[in-house]
Design a protein around this motif. Structure first.
Motif, short mmCIF file in Angstrom:
data_model
loop_
_atom_site.label_atom_id
_atom_site.label_comp_id
_atom_site.label_asym_id
_atom_site.label_seq_id
_atom_site.Cartn_x
_atom_site.Cartn_y
_atom_site.Cartn_z
N ARG A 64 -44.38 36.90 -29.45
CA ARG A 64 -43.95 36.12 -28.29
C ARG A 64 -43.35 34.68 -28.95
O ARG A 64 -42.16 34.02 -28.64
CB ARG A 64 -44.98 35.81 -27.30
N PHE A 122 -39.20 40.64 -21.03
CA PHE A 122 -40.22 39.90 -20.46
C PHE A 122 -39.98 38.44 -20.36
O PHE A 122 -40.16 37.80 -19.70
CB PHE A 122 -41.70 40.41 -20.93
N LEU A 153 -49.72 40.74 -23.50
CA LEU A 153 -48.74 41.60 -23.37
C LEU A 153 -47.78 41.83 -24.66
O LEU A 153 -47.39 42.84 -25.05
CB LEU A 153 -48.04 41.21 -22.17
N TYR A 154 -47.33 40.44 -25.21
CA TYR A 154 -46.50 40.79 -26.29
C TYR A 154 -47.26 41.24 -27.37
O TYR A 154 -46.44 41.96 -28.15
CB TYR A 154 -45.94 39.24 -26.52
N HIS A 207 -37.71 41.13 -13.84
CA HIS A 207 -37.87 41.76 -15.21
C HIS A 207 -37.50 43.31 -14.89
O HIS A 207 -36.68 43.88 -15.67
CB HIS A 207 -39.36 41.79 -15.50
N TYR A 252 -45.96 36.09 -15.83
CA TYR A 252 -46.78 37.20 -15.76
C TYR A 252 -47.20 37.83 -17.21
O TYR A 252 -48.31 38.21 -17.46
CB TYR A 252 -45.79 38.40 -15.07
N ALA A 253 -46.06 37.74 -17.91
CA ALA A 253 -46.41 38.28 -19.64
C ALA A 253 -47.18 37.29 -20.36
O ALA A 253 -46.68 36.27 -20.79
CB ALA A 253 -44.98 38.61 -20.12
N GLY A 310 -40.04 43.14 -25.07
CA GLY A 310 -40.57 41.77 -24.99
C GLY A 310 -39.45 40.82 -24.69
O GLY A 310 -39.72 39.67 -24.23
#
Length: 104
Positions: free
Chosen positions: A75, A39, A65-66, A4, A60-61, A36
């Motif tokens: 997402r 990621f 996070l989104y 990333h 991870y995301a 986004g």
């Protein structure tokens, strides 16, 4: 995470491409939408590669996070419109155009 972070390199023009697609369509998109997409790309491609070698991987995301980057449902929009690009079935421009349009 390393994948990333390396995607932020100066040769990446994703920020500009998202901004241009939004401008062309006169759509306001979340300022971090491009992030986004980075990621999602890093997580999805890493997951696919590890899966091909029998290795389970949790991206991870996560959903939070989104949501923080670009709002609820972000997402899912990225997955719907960007996955065809990762699968080699759609151009970057077409994928970003469809993604931006989903924010109308």
């Amino acid at each position: 995470m390393l994948f990333h972070e390396s995607s932020h390199s100066p040769v990446s023009d994703l920020f500009q491409r998202v901004r241009q697609a939004a401008s062309d369509q006169k759509v306001s998109v979340p300022p971090q939408l491009w992030h986004g997409v980075l990621f999602y790309t890093a997580g999805e491609l890493t997951m696919r590669e590890l899966k091909a070698h029998g290795i389970a991987y949790t991206q991870y995301a996560g959903q939070g996070l989104y949501t923080n980057l670009c709002g609820a449902g972000c997402r899912e929009k990225i997955a719907e419109h960007w996955t065809p690009r990762l699968d080699g079935k759609r151009s970057i421009a077409d994928s970003l155009s469809a993604l931006v349009a989903s924010f109308k």
